[in-house]
Design an enzyme around this catalytic site. Structure first.
Site, mmCIF file in Angstrom:
data_model
loop_
_atom_site.group_PDB
_atom_site.id
_atom_site.type_symbol
_atom_site.label_atom_id
_atom_site.label_comp_id
_atom_site.label_asym_id
_atom_site.label_seq_id
_atom_site.Cartn_x
_atom_site.Cartn_y
_atom_site.Cartn_z
ATOM 1 N N ARG A 177 0.837 -1.208 0.000
ATOM 2 C CA ARG A 177 0.000 0.000 0.000
ATOM 3 C C ARG A 177 0.864 1.248 0.000
ATOM 4 O O ARG A 177 1.864 1.319 0.700
ATOM 5 C CB ARG A 177 -0.907 0.007 1.230
ATOM 6 C CG ARG A 177 -1.870 -1.154 1.295
ATOM 7 C CD ARG A 177 -2.578 -1.174 2.638
ATOM 8 N NE ARG A 177 -3.414 -2.355 2.790
ATOM 9 C CZ ARG A 177 -3.992 -2.713 3.934
ATOM 10 N NH1 ARG A 177 -3.794 -1.978 5.022
ATOM 11 N NH2 ARG A 177 -4.738 -3.808 3.994
ATOM 12 N N ARG B 267 9.908 7.352 4.794
ATOM 13 C CA ARG B 267 9.842 8.806 4.985
ATOM 14 C C ARG B 267 10.454 9.203 6.326
ATOM 15 O O ARG B 267 11.062 10.275 6.446
ATOM 16 C CB ARG B 267 8.399 9.275 4.871
ATOM 17 C CG ARG B 267 7.829 9.140 3.458
ATOM 18 C CD ARG B 267 6.341 9.398 3.413
ATOM 19 N NE ARG B 267 6.026 10.732 3.911
ATOM 20 C CZ ARG B 267 4.786 11.142 4.181
ATOM 21 N NH1 ARG B 267 3.763 10.302 4.035
ATOM 22 N NH2 ARG B 267 4.576 12.369 4.605
ATOM 23 N N ASP C 68 0.901 5.581 0.389
ATOM 24 C CA ASP C 68 0.165 6.677 1.005
ATOM 25 C C ASP C 68 -0.200 7.743 -0.019
ATOM 26 O O ASP C 68 0.263 7.714 -1.168
ATOM 27 C CB ASP C 68 1.005 7.319 2.113
ATOM 28 C CG ASP C 68 1.240 6.381 3.284
ATOM 29 O OD1 ASP C 68 0.368 5.533 3.553
ATOM 30 O OD2 ASP C 68 2.293 6.504 3.931
#
Length: 270
Positions: free
Chosen positions: A49, A200, A51
């Protein structure tokens, strides 16, 4: 039959991969296109997945269907109903035991960063940005301390649903393209799996070292703390690309998706 697709998309316009009531997700757009193409409801599962704002060079999905088409027809027919910023790259029939997530042996991401005194314009949303010069050797020294099997709780989002924070981070490669105050940096990551926001969060801490705000050894302290508060803030999603999962060659998927074929080169924005 079970079918696997390789998908590429620009994530700027979407609320991430996973289906949401808004309908503004990559999964929603893909499933709508597949449903129109096959005239039957299609539900997909993905390898990883992404974001909101995160892009994919090779997202892999699988689904089951009674519709029969040639692989090139799945690609062209589905793309006919997709927005311009999402496209099926390949389609391949797979055995029922293939699972795009569970069968993956590794996953890869790349973060593309623009180092410049001026913020991005033409490539806004497709690259991250640092207005400060970065020390590549310091960042590589810090990255080397992250490679291996570790508890990455310090780089895990509070909303992460992974059962364990322990991951095997197998590779980090940091490459500078160009000289002077304006250049590009590519940060490539490969692991067995990643936690929510892990890359991140790693980027935020690596850049803190690159700017000279911390020494490379600081990364070891952050890792050992096993606390999100010990690391730098989460960095922008703009320059993050899912390069895709890697599978055993026995599944017969294209070379760029097989572990034995080696690592496909990054071919994102220039």
């Amino acid at each position: 039959m079970r079918l696997a697709l390789g998908i590429r998309y620009n994530g700027q316009a979407y609320d991430g991969w996973q289906s949401q009531p808004s309908g503004r997700t990559v999964q929603d757009k893909l499933e709508a296109a597949l449903t129109k193409f096959t005239a039957q409801p299609i539900r997909t599962l993905c390898a990883g997945r992404t974001d909101a704002g995160v892009h994919a060079l090779m997202q892999v999905v699988h689904f089951d269907t009674t519709a029969r088409r040639e692989p090139f027809s799945w690609m062209r027919g589905t793309n006919r109903f997709l927005p311009d910023d999402i496209a099926v790259q390949w389609a391949h029939p797979v055995p029922d035991e293939f699972h795009c997530r569970a069968s993956a042996l590794a996953r890869r991401y790349v973060y593309v960063l623009s180092q410049s005194p001026v913020r991005p314009s033409l490539d806004s949303g497709r690259v991250g940005w640092s207005m400060h010069p970065l020390d590549g050797d310091a960042m590589r020294a810090a990255a080397a301390l992250l490679v291996g099997q570790h508890d990455f709780s310090s780089f895990r989002a509070s909303a992460c649903q992974a059962r364990s924070p322990v991951k095997d981070l197998r590779r980090i490669e940091i490459t500078r393209i160009g000289n002077g105050e304006r250049c590009r940096w590519h940060f490539e990551f490969e692991a067995d799996a990643f936690l929510h926001h892990m890359i991140r969060n790693l980027m935020g801490s690596l850049l803190r070292v690159g700017r000279g705000d911390e020494r490379p050894e600081w990364i070891s302290q952050v890792l050992a703390a096993r606390s999100r508060d010990a690391a730098a803030p989460t960095f922008s999603a703009d320059g993050l690309y899912f390069m895709g999962p890697l599978y055993d060659a026995k599944w017969g998927l294209p070379d760029e998706a097989t572990l034995q074929a080696g690592r496909a080169p990054y071919d994102g924005p220039p």
